[in-house]
Enzyme design. Structure first.
Site, PDB file in Angstrom:
ATOM      1  N   GLY A  33     -33.421   6.906 -21.652  1.00  0.00           N
ATOM      2  CA  GLY A  33     -34.264   7.163 -20.469  1.00  0.00           C
ATOM      3  C   GLY A  33     -34.173   5.994 -19.495  1.00  0.00           C
ATOM      4  O   GLY A  33     -34.265   6.146 -18.287  1.00  0.00           O
ATOM      5  N   GLU A  38     -28.278  -0.849 -26.652  1.00  0.00           N
ATOM      6  CA  GLU A  38     -29.309  -0.545 -27.656  1.00  0.00           C
ATOM      7  C   GLU A  38     -28.657  -0.110 -28.968  1.00  0.00           C
ATOM      8  O   GLU A  38     -29.068  -0.503 -30.050  1.00  0.00           O
ATOM      9  CB  GLU A  38     -30.241   0.546 -27.143  1.00  0.00           C
TER      10      GLU A  38
END
Ligand code: DER
Length: 243
Positions: free
Chosen positions: A101, A108
């Site tokens: 998002g 990540e």
């Protein structure tokens, strides 16, 4: 306020359980929940944090670490982390997650894989059974700018609809809000948001593999069978933990 309180609950509970004195090399994810993770770590005190190094998943995460006065490190220097804590856009009942998002899913996922333990923290809105139920904007996919049009075509052929059942746009290149043109990731790539029907989202791992194989795709915002646990803050002040 209920959502913020829930984020704080999740962040604090995850730190209390997974960030002890044995955890020295700590990955910090992106989004609006991880600031509570950092707050809770700072609250452990200077002595506890003196020998720790914190590795960010992008610009926002790096700024968070610096502003908190914690020691900043790079995944090049610290390729093996003790724990990474990150947010999620939606988590299903098998701990698969939609992430990206915030368009940080490449770094990540690198830090998720680099960690012995990977933990997700989220408010109750993200606690789902089948991916795509609450996060309807689609799977965030980081793509090389040169290839974005081809990847869009391939995703459409795979079954990603251009219009959602609710009439909102479906498969699309993520455009900037206060910037003309597309969002550009910390790695200089574009983001495509690709929704898929529930029957395809139910097999998130297969979908991940099919999307990842499309030429031009850099990384896919599906994190499958990676998390040790997910912590959800609830409206009633409780915390749900899925392992
Ligand atoms: O992009 C991501 O995956 C981030 O972790 C983010 O989307 C998490 O959402 P949050 O802001 O609700 O924590």
């Amino acid at each position: 306020p209920a959502v913020e309180a829930a984020k704080r609950l999740a962040g604090y509970a995850a730190v209390d359980r997974h960030v002890g004195l044995d955890q020295k090399f700590i990955g910090i994810g992106s989004g609006s929940t991880v600031p509570y993770v950092v707050d809770r770590i700072v609250a452990q005190g200077k002595a506890a944090n003196r020998d720790r190094v914190f590795i960010p998943t992008g610009f926002q995460s790096k700024e968070l670490i610096i502003k908190a006065g914690l020691t900043l490190g790079d995944v090049d220097q610290y390729p093996d982390l003790d724990v990474t804590i990150d947010g999620a856009d939606e988590v299903d009942d098998e701990l698969n997650a939609i992430k990206g998002g915030g368009a940080c899913q490449l770094r990540e996922k690198v830090l998720a894989e680099a960690a012995k333990v990977w933990i997700m923290v989220a408010d109750y809105r993200k606690n789902s059974k089948v991916l795509g139920t609450t996060w309807t904007q689609g799977i965030p996919i980081e793509v090389a700018p040169f290839a974005y049009a081809k990847v869009l075509t391939n995703l459409a052929h795979m079954g990603s609809p251009s219009v959602l059942p609710n009439g909102k746009p479906g498969l699309s290149l993520r455009m900037g809000k206060m910037k003309a043109g597309p969002v550009v990731s910390d790695n200089g790539n574009f983001i495509i948001d690709a929704p898929f029907p529930p029957e395809m989202m139910e097999n998130a791992l297969e979908l991940l593999h099919r999307i990842k194989m499309l030429t031009g795709v850099v990384e896919v915002g599906l994190f499958c069978h990676m998390a040790k646990a997910a912590y959800f803050g609830n409206e009633d002040g409780s915390v749900s933990i899925r392992t």
